[in-house]
Design an enzyme around this catalytic site. Sequence first.
Site, PDB file in Angstrom:
ATOM      1  N   HIS A   1       0.597  -1.161  -0.040  1.00  0.00           N
ATOM      2  CA  HIS A   1      -0.079   0.020   0.058  1.00  0.00           C
ATOM      3  C   HIS A   1       0.785   1.293  -0.054  1.00  0.00           C
ATOM      4  O   HIS A   1       0.178   2.440  -0.195  1.00  0.00           O
ATOM      5  CB  HIS A   1      -1.100   0.214   1.052  1.00  0.00           C
TER       6      HIS A   1
ATOM      7  N   ASP B   1      -2.310 -10.439  -2.803  1.00  0.00           N
ATOM      8  CA  ASP B   1      -2.995 -10.155  -1.695  1.00  0.00           C
ATOM      9  C   ASP B   1      -4.408  -9.738  -1.895  1.00  0.00           C
ATOM     10  O   ASP B   1      -4.722  -9.287  -2.892  1.00  0.00           O
ATOM     11  CB  ASP B   1      -2.184  -8.967  -1.033  1.00  0.00           C
TER      12      ASP B   1
ATOM     13  N   HIS C   1      -6.179  -7.318  -0.932  1.00  0.00           N
ATOM     14  CA  HIS C   1      -6.420  -5.650  -1.204  1.00  0.00           C
ATOM     15  C   HIS C   1      -5.495  -5.281  -2.267  1.00  0.00           C
ATOM     16  O   HIS C   1      -4.602  -5.818  -2.686  1.00  0.00           O
ATOM     17  CB  HIS C   1      -5.863  -4.831   0.178  1.00  0.00           C
TER      18      HIS C   1
END
Length: 343
Positions: free
Chosen positions: A159, A195, A197
């Site tokens: 992220h 992942d 996300h």
Amino acid sequence: MITIYSDAHALHDGKAELHDGKLVSSFEMPRRAELVLARVQEVGLGPVSPPKIFGLDPVRRVHAPDYVAFLETAWDEWVAEHGEYDALPFTWIGPGMRRVVPDHIDGKLGYYSFDAGTPITAGTFRAIRSAADVALTGAELIVRGERVAFALTRPPGHHAHRACYGGYCFFNNAAVAAQALRDAGADRVAVLDIDYHHGNGTQDIFYSRGDVLFASLHADPVQEYPYYLGFSDETGEGAGEGTNVNYPLPFGTGFDVWHAALRHALARIATFRADALVVSLGVDTYKGDPISRFRLDTADYPVIGAALAGAGLPTLFVMEGGYAVEAIGVNAVGVLQGFADAA
Ligand code: OKP
Ligand code: ZN
């Protein structure tokens, strides 16, 4: 398969995150990496090695110097202002506001972040520097001719943008490794993010680059964090047009649908003719994950590993998410065992 691991990750041990309107204990905790390591050892995956020290220059190949400098002093600035309790941002730049770096630490935290779930603690900088070293050591093994390596990074990284943190991530370990592979002579590197996300940070870092393909399977941002990136029409820009591929999938996605998307992504990686593959390995796709809503089961993870081995590329696995702590070791190492058995 060699695992790179350092217990320096445990220096990052956040107390709490904002979750459903309450401050709750951080889902991202040292025990996650400890249990993955324990499983690596339990199944005899292969040797476990400490990282080499690479320093911050390779980190600055993908992160802005002012961002790295901010992270280096953020804790001390916070303590001087508020005392020794985890630093969390509480305000951000809204549309119509100005992008100017404030002097006050509270303003800096908002300037360089995008969520309230990512505490900075006394040991955060040492831990994230070590995680980058873990990823870089794994990349170096690939450069030296290893077919596969496992960078057991913590905290996760995908992220983290060029100049902002969030989603438990500060330095983008996978992006640092992919850039190191490029700098060591790989002409084209693929980053495949599995992942749960979206890997918004990795996408952003390589969005206008044609030399790094980013492909991601993740929960649809109309339903799930990080909400503001990860749609299927994000295909790259400029020299990077066509080298960004998103597979947003709905809540409740099970292995059949997920695996079909994986096959698609692997076909795209094959036409890209990558020289090396970096896998952002999150296992929060697991049905028992406390913050996620896919339905993958433990038996699916070795199948994923075998499919990844089928790409036939030198492959660096970089650990990302997975919050069903009791299952994280079996699931993550399941992918690696599936890869090793098929390779
Ligand atoms: C990091 B990685 C909790 C919402 C989720 C952020 C999730 C970050 C996941 N209320 N908060 O991609 O596994
Ligand atoms: Zn995740």
